[in-house]
Design an enzyme around this catalytic site. Structure first.
Site, PDB file in Angstrom:
ATOM      1  CE1 TYR A  39     -14.399  57.072  60.178  1.00 53.72           C
ATOM      2  CE2 TYR A  39     -12.907  58.747  59.364  1.00 53.72           C
ATOM      3  CZ  TYR A  39     -14.022  58.384  60.092  1.00 53.72           C
ATOM      4  OH  TYR A  39     -14.764  59.345  60.736  1.00 53.72           O
ATOM      5  CG  PHE A  50     -19.713  53.435  64.124  1.00 57.58           C
ATOM      6  CD1 PHE A  50     -18.845  54.470  64.394  1.00 57.58           C
ATOM      7  CD2 PHE A  50     -19.219  52.139  64.102  1.00 57.58           C
ATOM      8  CE1 PHE A  50     -17.502  54.225  64.642  1.00 57.58           C
ATOM      9  CE2 PHE A  50     -17.889  51.877  64.345  1.00 57.58           C
ATOM     10  CZ  PHE A  50     -17.024  52.930  64.616  1.00 57.58           C
ATOM     11  CG  ASP A  51     -17.662  58.398  61.589  1.00 60.13           C
ATOM     12  OD1 ASP A  51     -18.213  59.080  60.697  1.00 60.13           O
ATOM     13  OD2 ASP A  51     -16.750  58.841  62.314  1.00 60.13           O
ATOM     14  CB  ILE A  70      -9.853  55.140  69.334  1.00 59.15           C
ATOM     15  CG1 ILE A  70      -9.702  54.625  67.903  1.00 59.15           C
ATOM     16  CG2 ILE A  70     -11.233  55.704  69.599  1.00 59.15           C
ATOM     17  CD1 ILE A  70     -10.657  53.491  67.550  1.00 59.15           C
ATOM     18  CE1 TYR A  96     -14.412  57.127  70.496  1.00 60.81           C
ATOM     19  CE2 TYR A  96     -15.083  55.286  69.117  1.00 60.81           C
ATOM     20  CZ  TYR A  96     -14.602  56.577  69.246  1.00 60.81           C
ATOM     21  OH  TYR A  96     -14.326  57.314  68.126  1.00 60.81           O
ATOM     22  CG  PHE A 113     -12.189  51.899  62.356  1.00 58.44           C
ATOM     23  CD1 PHE A 113     -12.980  53.003  62.069  1.00 58.44           C
ATOM     24  CD2 PHE A 113     -12.030  51.522  63.675  1.00 58.44           C
ATOM     25  CE1 PHE A 113     -13.600  53.708  63.081  1.00 58.44           C
ATOM     26  CE2 PHE A 113     -12.644  52.224  64.697  1.00 58.44           C
ATOM     27  CZ  PHE A 113     -13.436  53.314  64.404  1.00 58.44           C
TER      28      PHE A 113
END
Length: 188
Positions: A39, A50-51, A70, A96, A113
């Site tokens: 992902y 961010f990731d 999540i 979040y 995502f």
């Protein structure tokens, strides 16, 4: 890109299929609740990543429905099949929320995502049927990897043969020029 699908019914989790899975691909299920995914997560507002698992080509694994990810992921991954890539837009209440946790995600952030469902697996100690299905799936993956390796090896062999043939032609040309030079000297 595929159709836009509102998975939560309130616009909180929206999925767009980027790449469809093969028709016979498996989805997560009660027998195969463990999933492995690639992902990349970005902030909708800024587009900032961010990731991601793409940088190190790692796999993220979790069990669907256990609350370890999540809520948007629990909802969206249930609708995917192995091999599918989807863009999932997650409103804050499905991500979040107002906490903005982890620290690099601001409070009330909408997240995007791009997720690839790599595999679905049974829990350890599952029934023999699901274990045998998993073993068959792993055998199939192994055969695919072996076939890909064989194709690469064949391509490498052909390249080496082509190099050897080119070197032989070059050597023959040099020999021919060398012999022509000797012949010219004798004729004078």
């Amino acid at each position: 890109m595929g159709d836009v699908i509102d998975l939560s019914g309130d616009g909180g989790v929206v999925k767009t299929i980027v790449r469809r899975a093969k028709a016979d691909a498996l989805p997560p299920s009660e027998d195969l609740p463990l999933v492995d995914v690639h992902y990349e997560g970005t902030l909708a507002e800024t587009g900032e990543v961010f990731d991601t698992t793409r940088e190190d080509n790692s796999i993220f694994s979790f069990e669907i429905g256990k609350g370890t990810v999540i809520q948007a992921w629990d909802i969206a991954l249930r609708t995917m099949k192995v091999g599918e890539v989807a863009k999932i837009i997650c409103k804050p209440e499905y991500a979040y929320g107002s906490t903005g946790s982890p620290p690099d995600i601001p409070p009330n952030a909408t997240l995007i995502f791009e997720v690839e469902l790599v595999t679905c697996r049974p829990r350890k100690g599952s029934s023999l049927e699901s274990v045998s299905e998993e073993r068959a799936r792993l055998d199939d993956l192994k055969k695919q990897r072996e076939l890909a390796a064989a194709v690469k090896e064949e391509e490498k062999r052909k390249r080496e043969e082509a190099k050897a043939a080119a070197a032989a032609r070059m050597q023959a040309k040099l020999e021919s020029k060398k012999n022509q030079g000797k012949g010219k000297g004798k004729a004078k």
